[in-house]
Enzyme design. Structure first.
Site, PDB file in Angstrom:
ATOM      1  N   HIS A  70       0.917  -1.194   0.005  1.00  0.00           N
ATOM      2  CA  HIS A  70      -0.149  -0.157  -0.024  1.00  0.00           C
ATOM      3  C   HIS A  70       0.777   1.088  -0.086  1.00  0.00           C
ATOM      4  O   HIS A  70       2.091   1.108   0.402  1.00  0.00           O
ATOM      5  CB  HIS A  70      -1.013   0.222   1.166  1.00  0.00           C
ATOM      6  CG  HIS A  70      -2.172  -0.969   1.153  1.00  0.00           C
ATOM      7  ND1 HIS A  70      -3.108  -0.987   2.106  1.00  0.00           N
ATOM      8  CD2 HIS A  70      -2.161  -1.913   0.298  1.00  0.00           C
ATOM      9  CE1 HIS A  70      -3.782  -2.176   1.816  1.00  0.00           C
ATOM     10  NE2 HIS A  70      -3.226  -2.780   0.687  1.00  0.00           N
ATOM     11  N   GLU A  72       0.773   3.780   1.850  1.00  0.00           N
ATOM     12  CA  GLU A  72       1.237   4.237   3.192  1.00  0.00           C
ATOM     13  C   GLU A  72       2.644   3.508   3.521  1.00  0.00           C
ATOM     14  O   GLU A  72       3.425   4.010   4.164  1.00  0.00           O
ATOM     15  CB  GLU A  72      -0.012   3.963   4.253  1.00  0.00           C
ATOM     16  CG  GLU A  72      -0.992   4.791   4.122  1.00  0.00           C
ATOM     17  CD  GLU A  72      -1.992   3.835   3.190  1.00  0.00           C
ATOM     18  OE1 GLU A  72      -3.421   3.984   3.464  1.00  0.00           O
ATOM     19  OE2 GLU A  72      -1.819   3.106   2.289  1.00  0.00           O
ATOM     20  N   CYS A  98      -6.153   1.198   5.508  1.00  0.00           N
ATOM     21  CA  CYS A  98      -6.701  -0.125   6.204  1.00  0.00           C
ATOM     22  C   CYS A  98      -5.997  -0.219   7.495  1.00  0.00           C
ATOM     23  O   CYS A  98      -5.335   0.623   8.010  1.00  0.00           O
ATOM     24  CB  CYS A  98      -6.370  -1.277   5.028  1.00  0.00           C
ATOM     25  SG  CYS A  98      -4.461  -1.650   5.209  1.00  0.00           S
ATOM     26  N   CYS A 101      -2.191  -0.891   7.554  1.00  0.00           N
ATOM     27  CA  CYS A 101      -1.620   0.651   7.436  1.00  0.00           C
ATOM     28  C   CYS A 101      -1.561   1.586   8.581  1.00  0.00           C
ATOM     29  O   CYS A 101      -0.654   2.343   8.910  1.00  0.00           O
ATOM     30  CB  CYS A 101      -1.720   1.224   6.041  1.00  0.00           C
ATOM     31  SG  CYS A 101      -1.107   0.493   4.713  1.00  0.00           S
TER      32      CYS A 101
END
Length: 142
Positions: A70, A72, A98, A101
């Site tokens: 992801h 992040e 999410c 993260c």
């Protein structure tokens, strides 16, 4: 800093995160993230495959491959390879994080998160709020 000036900076950095998201090879969703500390961008990331992998994020059925990082996570791991640290920083991300993260954001010492688009579940945002991280949604601002 006045609230009006902070909002202006938030909008600008979030717009930059959207530009950065365009670097992603993912077809389902392109996500960008910036980490800003003392009004300097200290890291950036977008969703994609780890270094050394082919730049294909989805399988033949259109599902995201399990090893895709992801945005992040990419931004936070770049901090780990640099001489910077993210204690007290703000993360700007195009889509709400999410839960996985969110855990990384907490551990990285990030104290503020600004995002525009909601994620399919809110557990990441709820976790950040639970530990006192300031969460700002600019859905209506951009």
């Amino acid at each position: 800093m006045t609230p009006e000036k902070q909002l202006q900076f938030d909008k600008s950095y979030l717009e930059m995160a959207f530009v950065w998201a365009k670097n992603s090879y993912c077809k389902r969703r392109q996500v960008g993230a910036l980490i800003v500390k003392e009004r300097m961008i200290i890291s950036d990331g977008y969703n994609g495959t780890p270094s050394g992998f082919e730049n294909v994020c989805e399988d033949e059925d259109g599902k995201t491959k399990a090893y895709v990082l992801h945005a992040e996570a990419n931004a936070i791991t770049k901090i780990a390879k640099s001489s910077n640290n993210s204690n007290g920083a703000t993360m700007y991300v195009t889509t709400a994080p999410c839960i996985e993260c969110a855990k990384l954001i907490i551990q990285a010492g990030i104290k503020r998160l600004v995002y525009r688009d909601h994620y399919s579940v809110r557990d990441g945002i709820e976790l950040l709020e639970k530990v006192g991280i300031e969460v700002v949604n600019l859905e209506d601002e951009l």
